[in-house]
Design a protein around this motif. Structure first.
Motif, mmCIF file in Angstrom:
data_model
loop_
_atom_site.group_PDB
_atom_site.id
_atom_site.type_symbol
_atom_site.label_atom_id
_atom_site.label_comp_id
_atom_site.label_asym_id
_atom_site.label_seq_id
_atom_site.Cartn_x
_atom_site.Cartn_y
_atom_site.Cartn_z
ATOM 1 N N ALA A 1 0.959 55.536 -0.715
ATOM 2 C CA ALA A 1 1.979 55.669 0.602
ATOM 3 C C ALA A 1 3.116 54.877 0.585
ATOM 4 C CB ALA A 1 1.262 55.607 1.900
ATOM 5 N N ALA A 2 3.150 53.618 0.207
ATOM 6 C CA ALA A 2 4.048 52.755 0.162
ATOM 7 C C ALA A 2 5.197 53.034 -0.877
ATOM 8 C CB ALA A 2 3.533 51.373 -0.148
ATOM 9 N N THR A 3 4.499 53.487 -2.054
ATOM 10 C CA THR A 3 5.345 53.997 -3.078
ATOM 11 C C THR A 3 6.122 55.113 -2.636
ATOM 12 O OG1 THR A 3 3.697 52.906 -4.854
ATOM 13 C CG2 THR A 3 5.470 54.619 -5.700
ATOM 14 N N ASP A 4 5.544 55.937 -2.286
ATOM 15 C CA ASP A 4 6.274 57.144 -1.527
ATOM 16 C C ASP A 4 7.278 56.869 -0.602
ATOM 17 O OD1 ASP A 4 4.679 58.842 -3.224
ATOM 18 O OD2 ASP A 4 3.138 59.594 -1.881
ATOM 19 N N LYS A 5 6.834 56.129 0.265
ATOM 20 C CA LYS A 5 7.944 55.594 1.179
ATOM 21 C C LYS A 5 9.012 55.048 0.719
ATOM 22 C CE LYS A 5 8.467 53.439 5.637
ATOM 23 N NZ LYS A 5 7.923 52.738 6.792
ATOM 24 N N GLY A 6 8.833 54.316 -0.609
ATOM 25 C CA GLY A 6 9.936 53.384 -1.049
ATOM 26 C C GLY A 6 10.874 54.592 -1.774
ATOM 27 N N ARG A 7 10.301 55.562 -2.424
ATOM 28 C CA ARG A 7 11.078 56.804 -3.150
ATOM 29 C C ARG A 7 11.876 57.507 -2.203
ATOM 30 N NH1 ARG A 7 6.335 58.842 -5.963
ATOM 31 N NH2 ARG A 7 5.833 57.186 -7.456
ATOM 32 N N VAL A 8 11.227 57.631 -0.877
ATOM 33 C CA VAL A 8 11.967 58.443 -0.023
ATOM 34 C C VAL A 8 13.022 57.710 0.444
ATOM 35 C CG1 VAL A 8 11.692 59.755 2.221
ATOM 36 C CG2 VAL A 8 9.939 59.949 0.692
ATOM 37 N N THR A 9 13.099 56.395 0.841
ATOM 38 C CA THR A 9 14.135 55.673 1.246
ATOM 39 C C THR A 9 14.903 55.617 0.252
ATOM 40 O OG1 THR A 9 12.368 53.944 2.478
ATOM 41 C CG2 THR A 9 14.517 53.017 1.872
ATOM 42 N N LYS B 1 17.051 58.952 0.361
ATOM 43 C CA LYS B 1 17.567 58.950 1.638
ATOM 44 C C LYS B 1 19.063 58.139 1.222
ATOM 45 C CE LYS B 1 14.510 60.534 5.146
ATOM 46 N NZ LYS B 1 13.865 60.256 6.424
ATOM 47 N N SER C 1 19.123 64.859 4.822
ATOM 48 C CA SER C 1 17.905 63.836 4.824
ATOM 49 C C SER C 1 16.545 64.478 5.126
ATOM 50 C CB SER C 1 18.499 62.675 5.634
ATOM 51 O OG SER C 1 18.099 63.022 7.058
ATOM 52 N N PRO D 1 12.967 64.323 -0.377
ATOM 53 C CA PRO D 1 12.227 64.253 -1.368
ATOM 54 C C PRO D 1 12.346 65.488 -2.513
ATOM 55 C CG PRO D 1 10.617 64.242 0.606
ATOM 56 C CD PRO D 1 12.148 64.219 0.772
#
Length: 182
Positions: free
Chosen positions: A11-19, A22, A43, A47
């Motif tokens: 989840a942290a990796t996915d959140k980092g990618r989305v950041t 964006k 925005s 993904p």
């Protein structure tokens, strides 16, 4: 590593990618005339866009096309209002027709964009892309220009202007984003 730790890590990796995605969108939108509208429209699709300029332009065109369908539908529903004057009927009819033309041009643009990647004729495809999106923008402004100086009810004027000027901003942003493809 436990399953719950793996889930948290993913989840942290996915959140980092989305950041990251964006940030890419925000940077690209900063080159447009309407950066806030651009970012707000694109925005949510971070993904799908990732950091790919082609995907960014494809999503921007798709969002613009969808907004054009909605505006067209709104304009058609205005034509069903009771007690419209002949000038209101004429303006609404013209704007509905111009919306159809804009839809056609935006659909052609999506096809040109799809052909662009890996094309031997990139300059030609880019020219077509810019021509059709510019055409859509012209249709949008022609519709709002027709309202100027005409006696139309406030609801007709405000509804058309609100929808079509928003479209024009999305369309203008597409043209600016295409520069990322050069």
């Amino acid at each position: 590593m436990s399953t719950s730790m793996q889930t948290i890590s993913a989840a942290a990796t996915d959140k980092g990618r989305v950041t990251t995605y964006k940030k890419f969108i925000k940077s690209a939108c900063n080159s447009t005339t309407y950066p806030k509208i651009c970012y707000k429209a694109l925005s949510p699709n971070a993904p799908a866009i990732e950091t790919d300029p082609y995907k960014l332009c494809n999503v921007a065109l798709s969002v613009t096309l969808n907004a054009t369908y909605k505006a067209s539908s709104t304009i058609v529903s205005l034509s069903k209002m009771k007690g419209l004057s002949s000038s209101e009927k004429q303006i609404i009819g013209l704007c509905a027709e111009l919306s159809d033309y804009a839809i056609d041009d935006l659909q052609r643009s999506l096809k040109a964009l799809a052909n662009l990647q890996g094309s031997e004729y990139k300059a030609g495809e880019m020219s077509d892309l810019n021509t059709w999106v510019s055409g859509a923008l012209t249709y949008e402004y022609t519709c709002t220009d027709e309202l100027e100086g005409q006696k139309v009810r406030k609801v007709v004027n405000n509804t058309i202007n609100k929808r079509v000027l928003y479209l024009a901003k999305l369309t203008s942003n597409c043209l600016a984003l295409f520069k990322l493809l050069d």
